[in-house]
Scaffold this motif. Structure first.
Motif, PDB file in Angstrom:
ATOM      1  N   ASP A 159       0.794  -1.184  -0.123  1.00 57.22           N
ATOM      2  CA  ASP A 159      -0.018   0.022  -0.038  1.00 57.22           C
ATOM      3  C   ASP A 159       0.844   1.386   0.052  1.00 57.22           C
ATOM      4  O   ASP A 159       1.381   1.769  -0.993  1.00 57.22           O
ATOM      5  CB  ASP A 159      -0.989   0.154   1.147  1.00 57.22           C
ATOM      6  CG  ASP A 159      -2.107  -0.787   0.794  1.00 57.22           C
ATOM      7  OD1 ASP A 159      -2.027  -1.782   0.301  1.00 57.22           O
ATOM      8  OD2 ASP A 159      -3.011  -0.393   1.364  1.00 57.22           O
ATOM      9  N   SER A 217      -4.227  -3.071  -1.407  1.00 59.57           N
ATOM     10  CA  SER A 217      -5.798  -3.525  -1.538  1.00 59.57           C
ATOM     11  C   SER A 217      -6.411  -2.606  -2.707  1.00 59.57           C
ATOM     12  O   SER A 217      -7.478  -3.276  -2.870  1.00 59.57           O
ATOM     13  CB  SER A 217      -6.273  -3.007   0.002  1.00 59.57           C
ATOM     14  OG  SER A 217      -6.045  -1.482   0.007  1.00 59.57           O
ATOM     15  N   THR A 252      -3.650  -6.414  -8.351  1.00 59.31           N
ATOM     16  CA  THR A 252      -3.144  -5.805  -7.031  1.00 59.31           C
ATOM     17  C   THR A 252      -1.932  -6.365  -6.671  1.00 59.31           C
ATOM     18  O   THR A 252      -1.492  -5.922  -5.463  1.00 59.31           O
ATOM     19  CB  THR A 252      -4.210  -6.084  -5.867  1.00 59.31           C
ATOM     20  OG1 THR A 252      -4.213  -7.694  -6.145  1.00 59.31           O
ATOM     21  CG2 THR A 252      -5.535  -5.562  -6.222  1.00 59.31           C
ATOM     22  N   SER A 283      -7.626   2.840   3.424  1.00 66.00           N
ATOM     23  CA  SER A 283      -7.428   1.528   3.464  1.00 66.00           C
ATOM     24  C   SER A 283      -6.883   1.090   4.798  1.00 66.00           C
ATOM     25  O   SER A 283      -6.343   1.884   5.450  1.00 66.00           O
ATOM     26  CB  SER A 283      -6.504   1.046   2.298  1.00 66.00           C
ATOM     27  OG  SER A 283      -5.107   1.968   2.229  1.00 66.00           O
ATOM     28  N   VAL A 290      -3.943  -2.092   6.565  1.00 69.15           N
ATOM     29  CA  VAL A 290      -3.197  -3.160   6.296  1.00 69.15           C
ATOM     30  C   VAL A 290      -2.818  -3.820   7.609  1.00 69.15           C
ATOM     31  O   VAL A 290      -2.609  -2.847   8.568  1.00 69.15           O
ATOM     32  CB  VAL A 290      -1.801  -2.726   5.743  1.00 69.15           C
ATOM     33  CG1 VAL A 290      -0.874  -3.994   5.605  1.00 69.15           C
ATOM     34  CG2 VAL A 290      -2.244  -2.379   4.328  1.00 69.15           C
TER      35      VAL A 290
END
Length: 582
Positions: free
Chosen positions: A8, A164, A187, A216, A218
């Motif tokens: 990310d 993501s 992704t 998002s 993680v």
């Protein structure tokens, strides 16, 4: 060789450095090299033949003493140190390499990827460490650095990205092999630097996601061998927020403020922006940018321009009101600015600026342009931090080798934004993005609330977010502690609450099973009853209902629509959520 793992918005960088002693005697090699200021070094090891030495973190002086003792006794030893003056400079000492011996050094660090004006995430692998100017009064030593054009360093680089969000593309300032997607959802992807790259300039990568503004999260699992409750023994969480504010808010740009532009005019600003034949001089690019900034300021604000080198000077004794006359006077002086002021002593002009009183209702905004070749970085950052409540600081690193510690540090301590202008980048778009940040409203008084299952707590690891700007990402780090209590089967719970005759009682236990709090359930039923059966007396109970609707809205429950539907079914009504005001 470098392996880059991107998750990310964060990258893990594994660098393997190969050194060979080609002398006919044992030697101690010392390497001074740049690392990004915001990087966290998490692994350092060395391999000689079949032997691997894994480093441990120690107090600086203790580590030096142990290293010196080992080298003086003829043992092999390695020491990695962060500079005491600047957190983006590291020194690696490799002791007692025998003739012809090969040493493989591995360094792993973690870094956040910065967001650019076009929403790209930027990673920079610095190759250049410019000689840092040392003020005359300072006793700090300037490290010896060798030009990359003299020492034939080569580089292999592999990049792997997992996200993501869908990966749109990956670009670089250096030639890359084609991007390869490793899954159908796009992704997961990888790419390599094209073979034969000569590592004589910074390597920049720009990563584009399709939906960069989507929040998002993680989660990193706990290390299996680490004890629960320790730093590595509990899961870690990273949340990315990249807000877009309503258009009506963003359209109301401020028309007040004190804008102070501080321009590096040291001799190093007479270098080119990049290695190309058409490259501008750094001071020329700074002049062009100042012209654009002066034309973009709102009428009625205050402004001033400072130039600094071994000394400093300002266009006006103190900030003046922005008008046609003061703008024209400033433009004339900007056109004659040169890189003719000697060394890079930024501390004194900053002290002078901070000593000037602020103008009421005109927030001070500081714009600093420098190639960052200073050696008293920590002293400068301490000064900016001590005045954080009286201004915001926007900093710009010009050219390759600009100190990331200085540029990002000033912006961080001054609650502003940092930009780097390297390679063929044009300075103007990046500077205008920062001007928009300075003019637009900032969201402050930010709080973070966590909704977690019973038995689970969240410990914030990152410092509080003081302000958010449009287009500026914020990352939140936290650690998840505790265990989720096992959930009971709601069907079995519901059956267990039924009475022998076949009915259920409306009580707290039933509300819990249905995931509707008894207070909320009672309030929704009361509102439905008022609107369905007492509408002719609404002038008597409308304020009571408004208060109830406001309380229901504040609960922010996902099950509210179902609750209203069930209430209508129970009372035989058809009152909508809009009618209830919820």
């Amino acid at each position: 060789s470098v392996e880059l793992q991107v998750r990310d918005h964060v990258a893990s960088v594994r660098s393997c450095l190969q050194y060979v002693n080609e002398e006919e005697r044992p030697l101690e090699a010392v390497f001074v090299f740049p690392l990004p200021a915001d990087a966290a070094v998490c692994h350092f090891s060395a391999r000689i033949g079949e032997q691997e030495i894994v480093a441990e973190v120690q107090d600086r002086q203790s580590a030096r003493d142990q290293y010196d003792d080992a080298v003086s006794s003829g043992q092999q030893a390695f020491l990695l140190e962060e500079s005491e003056e600047s957190s983006d400079v590291f020194k690696l000492s490799v002791g007692c390499l025998s003739p012809g011996q090969n040493a493989s050094i591995t360094i792993v660090y973690i870094i956040e990827l910065s967001v650019q004006a076009d929403h790209a995430l930027r990673f920079c692998l610095p190759a250049v460490l410019n000689p840092r100017y040392t003020p005359a009064a300072s006793a700090a030593g300037v490290p010896e650095v060798s030009s990359a054009s003299v020492i034939p360093y080569t580089l292999s680089l592999r990049v792997e990205v997992r996200s993501s969000d869908r990966i749109s593309r990956l670009e670089s300032s250096c030639p890359l092999d084609p991007l390869e997607f490793l899954d159908a959802q796009h992704t997961h992807a990888s790419v390599n630097l094209s073979p034969g790259h000569r590592f004589d300039k910074d390597v920049e990568l720009f990563l584009y996601y399709e939906n960069s503004h989507q929040p998002s999260a993680v989660v990193e699992a706990a290390a299996p061998a680490a004890p629960s409750g320790s730093l590595m023994g509990d899961p870690a969480l990273m949340i990315s927020l990249y807000p877009e504010f309503p258009a009506d808010v963003m359209s109301s740009l401020a028309s007040q403020g004190e804008f102070i532009f501080v321009v590096d005019r040291s001799g190093s600003m007479d270098c080119r922006m990049h290695h190309g034949n058409d490259a501008q001089m750094r001071i020329e690019s700074a002049r062009d940018t100042l012209l654009l900034l002066l034309k973009s300021l709102p009428m009625g604000c205050y402004f001033n321009i400072y130039g600094f080198g071994s000394h400093f000077e300002s266009f006006f004794p103190q900030s003046v009101v922005y008008s046609e006359d003061t703008m024209e006077e400033a433009l004339k002086r900007v056109k004659s600015m040169s890189a003719d002021m000697g060394g890079t002593e930024i501390l004194q002009p900053l002290k002078h600026i901070y000593s000037q009183p602020c103008y009421p209702d005109h927030p001070r905004q500081l714009f600093i342009f420098t190639d960052g070749e200073v050696w008293n970085t920590k002293e400068v950052l301490d000064l900016v931090k001590s005045h954080v409540y009286s201004h915001r600081c926007f900093s710009f690193g010009i050219g390759e080798g600009a100190s990331t510690a200085l540029i990002t540090g000033m912006a961080r301590e001054g609650s502003g934004h940092a930009q780097f202008i390297t390679g063929t980048d044009r300075m103007q778009p990046k500077v205008m993005q920062s001007l928009r940040f300075a003019l637009q409203p900032a969201v402050d008084n930010i709080s973070v609330d966590w909704t977690v299952p019973e038995g689970v707590t969240v410990d914030m690891l990152s410092p509080p977010i003081n302000a958010l700007f449009q287009g500026q990402r914020a990352l939140i780090y936290a650690q998840i502690k505790g265990q989720v209590k096992p959930q009971k089967d709601p069907l079995l719970q519901l059956v267990s609450l039924q009475k022998a005759a076949g009915f259920w009682e409306l009580n707290a236990s039933l509300a819990t099973v249905l995931m509707i709090g008894p207070v909320l359930w009672a309030t929704v039923l009361a509102l439905i009853w008022l609107y369905a059966f007492k509408s002719d007396q609404q002038d008597e109970w409308q304020f009571v209902a408004m208060k109830a609707a406001s309380w229901i809205r504040s609960q922010k429950l996902d099950s509210l629509s179902q609750c209203v539907c069930d209430g209508n079914a129970l009372l035989g009504c058809q009152v909508t959520e809009d009618a209830l005001g919820i």
